[in-house]
Design a protein around this motif. Structure first.
Motif, PDB file in Angstrom:
ATOM      1  N   LEU A 325       0.819  -1.211   0.000  1.00 51.47           N
ATOM      2  CA  LEU A 325       0.000   0.000   0.000  1.00 51.47           C
ATOM      3  C   LEU A 325       0.850   1.258   0.000  1.00 51.47           C
ATOM      4  CD1 LEU A 325      -2.802  -0.943   2.520  1.00 51.47           C
ATOM      5  CD2 LEU A 325      -2.860  -1.009   0.038  1.00 51.47           C
ATOM      6  N   GLY A 326       2.164   1.076   0.119  1.00 57.77           N
ATOM      7  CA  GLY A 326       3.043   2.222  -0.040  1.00 57.77           C
ATOM      8  C   GLY A 326       3.598   2.810   1.233  1.00 57.77           C
ATOM      9  N   GLU A 327       3.684   2.011   2.304  1.00 53.26           N
ATOM     10  CA  GLU A 327       4.347   2.539   3.495  1.00 53.26           C
ATOM     11  C   GLU A 327       5.841   2.461   3.272  1.00 53.26           C
ATOM     12  OE1 GLU A 327       3.331   0.694   7.175  1.00 53.26           O
ATOM     13  OE2 GLU A 327       4.281   2.298   8.307  1.00 53.26           O
ATOM     14  N   ASP A 328       6.535   3.506   3.669  1.00 54.30           N
ATOM     15  CA  ASP A 328       7.957   3.474   3.360  1.00 54.30           C
ATOM     16  C   ASP A 328       8.688   2.680   4.433  1.00 54.30           C
ATOM     17  OD1 ASP A 328      10.306   4.953   4.479  1.00 54.30           O
ATOM     18  OD2 ASP A 328       8.950   6.667   4.493  1.00 54.30           O
ATOM     19  N   PRO A 329       9.765   1.984   4.029  1.00 57.02           N
ATOM     20  CA  PRO A 329      10.419   1.039   4.943  1.00 57.02           C
ATOM     21  C   PRO A 329      10.842   1.690   6.258  1.00 57.02           C
ATOM     22  CG  PRO A 329      11.367   0.891   2.743  1.00 57.02           C
ATOM     23  CD  PRO A 329      10.408   2.020   2.717  1.00 57.02           C
ATOM     24  N   TRP A 330      11.205   2.951   6.163  1.00 59.66           N
ATOM     25  CA  TRP A 330      11.636   3.644   7.390  1.00 59.66           C
ATOM     26  C   TRP A 330      10.527   3.720   8.412  1.00 59.66           C
ATOM     27  CZ3 TRP A 330      15.419   4.733  10.282  1.00 59.66           C
ATOM     28  CH2 TRP A 330      16.697   4.765   9.739  1.00 59.66           C
ATOM     29  N   SER A 331       9.324   3.936   7.883  1.00 60.04           N
ATOM     30  CA  SER A 331       8.169   4.036   8.768  1.00 60.04           C
ATOM     31  C   SER A 331       7.933   2.714   9.491  1.00 60.04           C
ATOM     32  CB  SER A 331       6.965   4.443   7.934  1.00 60.04           C
ATOM     33  OG  SER A 331       5.798   4.262   8.650  1.00 60.04           O
TER      34      SER A 331
ATOM     35  N   LEU B  72      14.441   1.037  -8.829  1.00 59.59           N
ATOM     36  CA  LEU B  72      13.826   1.723  -7.696  1.00 59.59           C
ATOM     37  C   LEU B  72      14.419   1.184  -6.399  1.00 59.59           C
ATOM     38  CD1 LEU B  72      10.081   1.621  -8.741  1.00 59.59           C
ATOM     39  CD2 LEU B  72      11.697   3.495  -8.982  1.00 59.59           C
ATOM     40  N   ASN B  73      14.706   2.088  -5.461  1.00 60.75           N
ATOM     41  CA  ASN B  73      15.007   1.555  -4.128  1.00 60.75           C
ATOM     42  C   ASN B  73      13.673   1.378  -3.408  1.00 60.75           C
ATOM     43  OD1 ASN B  73      14.163   4.035  -3.090  1.00 60.75           O
ATOM     44  ND2 ASN B  73      16.253   4.839  -2.995  1.00 60.75           N
ATOM     45  N   GLU B  74      13.714   0.742  -2.257  1.00 64.98           N
ATOM     46  CA  GLU B  74      12.472   0.378  -1.590  1.00 64.98           C
ATOM     47  C   GLU B  74      11.612   1.604  -1.240  1.00 64.98           C
ATOM     48  OE1 GLU B  74      10.616  -1.995  -1.014  1.00 64.98           O
ATOM     49  OE2 GLU B  74      11.848  -3.653  -1.737  1.00 64.98           O
ATOM     50  N   ALA B  77      10.041   2.903  -4.419  1.00 69.24           N
ATOM     51  CA  ALA B  77       9.022   1.965  -4.888  1.00 69.24           C
ATOM     52  C   ALA B  77       7.765   2.114  -4.026  1.00 69.24           C
ATOM     53  CB  ALA B  77       9.548   0.533  -4.819  1.00 69.24           C
ATOM     54  N   ALA B  78       7.963   2.218  -2.716  1.00 61.93           N
ATOM     55  CA  ALA B  78       6.818   2.370  -1.810  1.00 61.93           C
ATOM     56  C   ALA B  78       6.053   3.643  -2.150  1.00 61.93           C
ATOM     57  CB  ALA B  78       7.302   2.415  -0.372  1.00 61.93           C
ATOM     58  N   ASN B  79       6.793   4.681  -2.410  1.00 55.57           N
ATOM     59  CA  ASN B  79       6.194   5.973  -2.748  1.00 55.57           C
ATOM     60  C   ASN B  79       5.372   5.878  -4.039  1.00 55.57           C
ATOM     61  OD1 ASN B  79       5.621   8.613  -2.799  1.00 55.57           O
ATOM     62  ND2 ASN B  79       7.697   9.341  -3.212  1.00 55.57           N
ATOM     63  N   TYR B  80       5.932   5.213  -5.066  1.00 53.59           N
ATOM     64  CA  TYR B  80       5.241   5.058  -6.349  1.00 53.59           C
ATOM     65  C   TYR B  80       3.998   4.202  -6.196  1.00 53.59           C
ATOM     66  CZ  TYR B  80       8.897   7.175  -9.237  1.00 53.59           C
ATOM     67  OH  TYR B  80       9.756   8.048  -9.816  1.00 53.59           O
TER      68      TYR B  80
END
Lengths: 419, 233
Positions: A325-331, B72-74, B77-80
């Motif tokens: 769903l697009g959560e960024d890994p840092w989060s 893409l880095n992770e 990619a998450a952002n896209y």
């Protein structure tokens, strides 16, 4: 970080399996509790021993004379010598770092003959010729009247301050003490005060059986001329006496024409060094407290880390969904770390609170049952508590780090496949 | 909207590697409703994963709405994924300790939209899938069809460029399948681009175009006359 949704989620995750969370938290709770109890017990011991030292000025040395063991400048071996009142002036001039120099003389001593008479009663007491400053070096509470003062010194008044032990032996109960006379080796002294020393060290009884008279009157009454029996020397707080003492001793050797290598002629005792030895014991004790406490805490932290790994494993799929769903890994990493820190801190706080209650209980018990030898007022200060909190945050971070890494290492596609 | 050229993908299985996609070329226009069909092992899920940036192709180009998707880095990619794509899965993949509303609001949360705004928007989309009254229920309290509607609302909420649905009716009975497909058709009617991976011919017939995949290559790509789901219900 202070985000309502994030905290809601942390609580949701931690409360889904209450029993497990509590068990995990118990490890950290236990560790910090042990740490607090060990440190407070050490502190209690320290307080007890410090109380035994009392208010004695610890930055103090005592210096007396013995016979010489080396011939020097034409003077023979085995010569006896005395400090003189001029030596005090010399020391003041050469050592401005000093705070008090008290020349002292003494009559009587351990197992001495009866030397004091009052009416029909007699007793054997230590009689000291002193300056008023001695009360700062060897603190005592004046229970009636006053201590000797500067005009007693200047006018060579024959006045005396007696201890409670002396009073009990020479006076009937209820008798007026101030203004009465006692005869010390045939010389009458007017009693102007009584004192009480803090008991606690071994010679408590002996400490109450002393008589203080002005140094100058003592010298005159007992024919000491300008001789000084020994000296109690206290340095200012910022100069440890231990570093000054050899200079003082060497100066005395020079003044009294003693061979510089004659180590026997001047006797001295460094209270500060003795005190420091005890201080280093306290240091060792708190080191042990920290060491053992932190090791116990560490096992608790490993427990937290372990559980967080399991939590991450259980939530692999969820993490996969969230990443899809697009959560960024840092989060995600932050989430795991926060959960771990939160768990650690909450359980650590509980440990601190229970530890504090425990200390409170012990103190109440001590208060109720009277003082115990070598143990007094166990406590931890705010510094220790903040150190413990700091350790907790760091350890929470450490505990969460590996699980957080493993959480973001799983690729979302693999995480989604996990059923 | 989507342009794919000569896409290859192989998986390493121990010592031998499995060539799953062997040069895929296809384009999807804005507003299309495309079904990707094929038997299991045909590579359709792999293709969808690559389109969804969950997986990376070995070679070939992939351009999404003019943006080349590669290296893409992770984080990126998450952002896209968050901005461009909406996922609908066979097993719904709702987060089970969050309510329907919270589940729908998740993609917006990752966009750091303020709470209030996020909930309003999520509610709007829940209403669109007809689950306004169920917004505060946990997934475990919903039926399969309802769960899939929540998942659709969640996929829609960030207003993505493309919806990707992986066997979205696989876990549903045919009646609910048709209801869900009706919803998909309605969404498509509003102009959204949707890709559906399925192996059920009747579901595929409800799309406007069917791409047949076999052994990693496209064997047939045809426009079909769309069957409206409503008629079948």
């Amino acid at each position: 970080m202070f985000n309502r949704d994030r905290w809601k989620e942390i609580l949701e995750v931690l409360t889904t399996n209450w029993f497990r969370t509590v068990l995990t938290a118990f490890g950290v709770f236990w560790g910090i509790l042990i740490l607090i109890i060990l440190l407070s017990a050490g502190k209690g011991l320290e307080n007890g021993i410090r109380a035994d030292f009392g208010d004695i000025a610890t930055n103090t040395m005592f210096m007396w004379t013995r016979s010489t063991t080396k011939a020097h400048m034409g003077l023979p071996i085995g010569r006896n010598f005395n400090y003189k009142t001029e030596d005090v002036e010399t020391l003041w001039e050469k050592f401005p770092q000093l705070r008090f120099i008290s020349p002292r003389n003494q009559l009587g001593g351990f197992g001495g003959n009866n030397n004091v008479i009052r009416g029909l009663k007699t007793g054997a007491y230590n009689v000291y010729g002193d300056y008023p400053e001695i009360i700062q070096q060897e603190p005592m509470a004046i229970t009636a009247g006053r201590f000797i003062n500067q005009s007693d010194i200047e006018n060579k008044r024959k006045v005396a301050v007696i201890g409670l032990g002396v009073k009990n032996e020479l006076y009937e109960a209820g008798e007026e003490i101030l203004g009465s006379y006692i005869k010390i080796q045939g010389v009458n002294f007017l009693v102007v005060g009584t004192y009480k020393k803090r008991s606690g060290n071994g010679n408590g009884e002996e400490g109450q059986k002393e008589i203080y008279v002005p140094f100058t009157s003592f010298s005159q009454a007992f024919n000491r001329g300008n001789n000084v029996g020994w000296m109690a020397i206290t340095a200012k707080d910022e100069f440890p006496i231990t570093s000054l003492k050899m200079g003082i001793v060497n100066e005395m050797k020079r003044v009294h024409k003693i061979h510089p290598e004659d180590t026997r002629a001047i006797g001295f005792f460094d209270l500060y060094e003795e005190f420091n030895r005890v201080e280093s014991l306290f240091g060792a004790m708190s080191f042990i407290g920290y060491f053992v406490g932190i090791l116990v805490l560490l096992s608790g932290i490993i427990g937290v880390s372990n559980i967080m790994l399991i939590v991450v494993k259980e939530r692999t799929k969820e993490i996969g969904i969230r990443r899809a769903l697009g959560e960024d890994p840092w989060s995600i990493r932050k989430q795991i770390l926060l959960e771990s820190i939160f768990l650690t801190i909450i359980s650590g706080m509980a440990g601190i609170v229970v530890g504090a209650l425990f200390i409170y209980g012990v103190n109440a018990l001590l208060d109720a049952n009277g003082p115990v030898d070598m143990f007094m007022n166990p406590s931890v200060n705010l510094g220790v508590v903040s150190a413990a909190l700091f350790i907790l945050i760091i350890s929470g971070l450490l505990a969460g780090f590996i699980p957080a890494q493993s959480a973001i290492k799983v690729r979302p596609i693999d995480a989604l496949r996990t059923e | 909207m989507i342009e794919i050229k000569d896409l290859h993908k192989s998986y390493k299985m121990g010592s031998n590697s499995l060539h799953v996609l062997k040069g895929i070329n296809f384009n999807v226009e804005d507003g299309e409703l495309v079904a990707i069909m094929g038997s299991s092992g045909s590579g359709k899920s792999t293709l969808l994963n690559i389109l969804g940036m969950l997986d990376e192709a070995d070679s070939g180009t992939y351009v999404l709405d003019g943006i080349p998707i590669k290296n893409l880095n992770e984080t990126k990619a998450a952002n896209y994924r968050n901005k461009f794509l909406g996922f609908i899965f066979q097993s719904f993949n709702l987060i089970n300790y969050k309510t329907a509303l919270e589940n729908v609001a998740l993609p917006l949360y990752y966009q750091k939209m303020p709470r209030k705004q996020r909930q309003e928007k999520a509610m709007k989309y829940l209403e669109q899938v007809g689950l306004k009254e169920w917004s505060h229920h946990l997934p475990s309290e919903l039926s399969g069809g309802q769960k899939q509607r929540v998942a659709i609302a969640r996929a829609m909420v960030a207003e993505p460029k493309v919806l990707l649905a992986d066997e979205l009716t696989g876990a549903l009975d045919s009646k609910t399948s048709y209801e869900v497909m009706e919803l998909i058709q309605n969404i498509n009617d509003q102009g959204n681009t949707i890709l559906v991976v399925t192996h059920e011919p009747d579901i595929a017939q409800m799309c406007k175009r069917i791409v047949h995949l076999k052994d990693g290559v496209i064997v047939k790509d045809e426009k079909v006359k769309q069957v409206r789901a409503k008629v079948n219900v």
